[in-house]
Structures are given as structure tokens and as C-alpha cells.
Design a protein around this motif. Structure first.
Motif, short mmCIF file in Angstrom:
data_model
loop_
_atom_site.label_atom_id
_atom_site.label_comp_id
_atom_site.label_asym_id
_atom_site.label_seq_id
_atom_site.Cartn_x
_atom_site.Cartn_y
_atom_site.Cartn_z
N ALA A 85 0.84 -1.21 0.00
CA ALA A 85 0.00 0.00 0.00
C ALA A 85 0.87 1.25 0.00
O ALA A 85 1.98 1.26 0.54
CB ALA A 85 -0.93 0.00 1.21
N LEU A 86 0.36 2.33 -0.59
CA LEU A 86 1.05 3.62 -0.59
C LEU A 86 0.97 4.23 0.80
O LEU A 86 -0.12 4.33 1.38
CB LEU A 86 0.42 4.56 -1.62
CG LEU A 86 0.94 6.00 -1.65
CD1 LEU A 86 2.40 6.05 -2.06
CD2 LEU A 86 0.08 6.86 -2.59
N VAL A 108 6.68 5.26 -0.38
CA VAL A 108 6.41 6.15 0.75
C VAL A 108 6.58 7.61 0.29
O VAL A 108 7.53 7.94 -0.42
CB VAL A 108 7.38 5.87 1.92
CG1 VAL A 108 7.04 6.76 3.11
CG2 VAL A 108 7.35 4.39 2.31
N VAL A 109 5.67 8.46 0.72
CA VAL A 109 5.74 9.90 0.47
C VAL A 109 5.80 10.60 1.82
O VAL A 109 4.99 10.34 2.71
CB VAL A 109 4.53 10.41 -0.32
CG1 VAL A 109 4.58 11.94 -0.48
CG2 VAL A 109 4.45 9.75 -1.69
N PHE A 127 7.78 15.03 -0.67
CA PHE A 127 8.94 14.39 -1.29
C PHE A 127 8.72 12.89 -1.28
O PHE A 127 8.31 12.31 -0.27
CB PHE A 127 10.24 14.74 -0.57
CG PHE A 127 11.46 14.14 -1.23
CD1 PHE A 127 11.92 14.66 -2.42
CD2 PHE A 127 12.10 13.04 -0.68
CE1 PHE A 127 13.03 14.10 -3.06
CE2 PHE A 127 13.19 12.48 -1.29
CZ PHE A 127 13.66 13.01 -2.49
N ALA A 128 8.99 12.25 -2.42
CA ALA A 128 8.68 10.84 -2.59
C ALA A 128 9.93 9.98 -2.66
O ALA A 128 10.97 10.41 -3.17
CB ALA A 128 7.86 10.64 -3.86
N SER A 129 9.82 8.77 -2.15
CA SER A 129 10.91 7.80 -2.28
C SER A 129 10.97 7.28 -3.71
O SER A 129 10.07 7.50 -4.53
CB SER A 129 10.73 6.64 -1.29
OG SER A 129 9.56 5.91 -1.62
N SER A 133 5.41 5.82 -7.87
CA SER A 133 5.11 6.03 -9.28
C SER A 133 4.44 7.38 -9.50
O SER A 133 4.05 8.07 -8.55
CB SER A 133 4.17 4.93 -9.79
OG SER A 133 2.89 5.06 -9.18
N GLU A 134 4.24 7.73 -10.77
CA GLU A 134 3.56 8.98 -11.09
C GLU A 134 2.10 8.93 -10.61
O GLU A 134 1.57 9.93 -10.13
CB GLU A 134 3.61 9.25 -12.59
CG GLU A 134 3.06 10.61 -13.00
CD GLU A 134 3.74 11.77 -12.28
OE1 GLU A 134 3.03 12.72 -11.90
OE2 GLU A 134 4.97 11.74 -12.09
N ASP A 135 1.47 7.77 -10.74
CA ASP A 135 0.10 7.63 -10.24
C ASP A 135 0.06 7.80 -8.72
O ASP A 135 -0.87 8.42 -8.20
CB ASP A 135 -0.47 6.26 -10.61
CG ASP A 135 -0.84 6.15 -12.09
OD1 ASP A 135 -0.95 7.21 -12.76
OD2 ASP A 135 -1.03 5.03 -12.57
N ASP A 136 1.07 7.26 -8.04
CA ASP A 136 1.15 7.44 -6.59
C ASP A 136 1.28 8.92 -6.22
O ASP A 136 0.67 9.40 -5.26
CB ASP A 136 2.35 6.68 -6.01
CG ASP A 136 2.19 5.17 -6.07
OD1 ASP A 136 1.04 4.70 -6.14
OD2 ASP A 136 3.22 4.47 -6.03
#
Length: 267
Positions: A85-86, A108-109, A127-129, A133-136
Motif C-alpha cells: 500500500a502507498l 512512501v511519500v 517528497f517521494a521515495s 510512481s507517477e500515479d502514486d
């Protein structure tokens, strides 16, 4: 979207309030405080409880909205349940490498919001790990835009920078408002009158700054006339080093954010 908030405090409340206005998201809240869960149920018609779900799905979004000192234990409890899961963390200070390590996930964001999110006027730096993805990113943006504007940051260090500007920024503004209200009362206005005058002045000045093409320094000088009343006030601020103190305080805030991140992100 199916979104689970772990922690039902003010920031979670603010984001949920915005999400409810966006669309028919499926929202669940986990908090050991039954009173918080019940209030959120009644106000927003969300589900909730005191315990974590047995398992999440890869299409789920999990928002970590607990105090930073509780985050490590929570992540370790989440790790076997997460199933890809995000995860969105709004806990201050905890670095992405620690979150990813504790969660066993790269999806993870990390977010730094601020308290005006409580009225839908927040600012959130994201900031994203590497596993996001772009969808995330779009999903994380949707969640945080429910509480205000968002800004994606180029590197994780910028989280400390935005903490010094917008994360802690409302406190600086409230401090100045507080000072002006006290000064207004010293001139003879009642507390209610002083509050009304100062808040309206701030609101009008901010709206003018937003609408005017001029830099704020020019807007300031437009209020001043040589040898006049405003010039006298600004001269005292300059003599007392008010601007430099504000700048130094913000840089101290950034340094403390870095220190906290180092301390809280250790195993």
C-alpha cells in the motif's frame, strides 16, 4: 480511493474534511482514543476503530498521522500488514530512509503540512521515495490538496527548508499579530477592537500582496512617506534588528528540523 488514517488528531481531521468535499472516498480512522474516532464518525460518516486492519491492499493509501516518537513502533507493526500500500507520512522529522526501512517498503511519500490546513488553507511540501510512481504522486497530491496547496520538493533536504518557511510559518505570523494586538490595546483600543483591527489589516495586506504585481518591498514603501508616521515605525524595527531576527529565527528552525530528523530516524 480507500484511505486509512492512523491517528485522528487535528491534521487528520483537516485532511478528512477536505477529502469528504472532493469525492466519495472510503475513509477509515485508527486511533486508540475512542472519543476522537466517534467525533470523526459523526461529523464525516467515516468508519473507525482502535486497532489496525489485519491487512491492507496494494491499492490502499495509509496516512501516518501520529506523533514522531510513536512512528517507529507503528511502522514495525504495519510492516507485515502493508502488502505494498502507498504510505503518506505527515509526522515531522522522520526521514524517508528510516520510514522505508521500518515499513519494508519504498512506496512512501513524506509530507510537511501546516496548521492552516485546518481551514483548507494549508501548505504542504511533499517528497517521494524512489518506489513512488507517477500515479502514486497524483494520489498523494489529491490527499494533501484536500487541505490546501501542495509543492513537490526536489530533494529531501527541502523538507527542512519548507519547515522553516510554511511549516512553522503560521507561528511567526501569529507572533506578529499578537504583538500588534498588544500595541493597539496600549493605544486605548479594547481587546476585541484591537483583534478586529489587526486581523482585518493582515487580511487586507495579504490580499493586496496577492493581487498586486509589485514586490512586497515596494508595497511597504508605498505606505511610507518621508518623515511620516510609517517611516518612524519601520525605522524602529530596523534599529531593533527585527528583520534580521526573523531571518535568523527561521534558519534556526531549519537547523532544529535537521537535528530532529537525525535523532528521530535512528533505529
Amino acid at each position: 480511493m480507500r484511505i486509512t488514517f492512523i491517528g485522528g488528531g487535528n491534521m487528520a481531521n483537516a485532511i478528512i474534511a477536505g477529502l469528504i468535499k472532493q469525492a466519495a472516498h472510503r475513509i477509515h480512522v485508527v486511533d486508540p482514543d475512542a472519543g476522537k474516532v466517534e467525533r470523526l464518525r459523526q461529523e464525516y460518516d467515516v468508519s473507525g476503530g482502535a486497532t489496525l486492519p489485519d491487512a491492507f491492499d496494494i491499492g490502499d493509501i495509509v496516512v501516518l498521522a501520529v506523533k514522531p516518537q510513536h512512528l517507529r513502533d507503528l511502522c514495525l507493526e504495519l510492516e507485515p500488514r502493508l502488502n505494498g500500500a502507498l504510505v503518506i507520512s505527515i509526522a515531522a522529522g522522520i526521514r524517508l530512509d528510516a520510514l522505508c526501512r521500518w515499513l519494508g517498503s519504498k512506496r512512501v511519500v513524506r509530507v510537511m503540512p501546516n496548521t492552516p490546513a485546518m481551514i483548507g488553507k494549508g501548505v504542504s511540501g511533499l517528497f517521494a521515495s524512489v518506489g513512488v510512481s507517477e500515479d502514486d504522486r497524483q494520489d498523494a497530491n489529491t490527499v494533501m490538496q484536500a487541505a490546501g496547496i501542495t509543492l513537490w520538493l526536489q530533494n529531501e533536504q527541502r523538507i527542512d527548508d519548507i519547515t522553516a518557511v510554511s511549516g512553522s510559518g503560521p507561528a511567526y505570523v501569529f507572533y506578529f499579530i499578537e504583538s500588534m494586538i498588544e500595541a493597539a490595546q496600549q493605544t486605548g483600543f479594547s481587546e476585541a477592537e484591537a483583534r478586529r483591527l489587526v486581523l482585518a489589516t493582515f487580511e487586507g495586506a495579504v490580499e493586496l500582496a496577492k493581487q498586486s504585481p509589485l514586490p512586497v518591498s515596494a508595497l511597504r514603501t508605498n505606505v511610507m512617506s518621508k518623515g511620516g508616521t510609517t517611516e518612524r515605525a519601520i525605522a524602529r524595527f530596523e534599529a531593533e534588528g527585527v528583520k534580521q531576527a526573523i531571518i535568523a529565527g527561521m534558519l534556526d528552525c531549519r537547523d532544529r528540523s535537521i537535528e530532529m530528523g537525525q535523532q528521530l530516524s535512528q533505529d
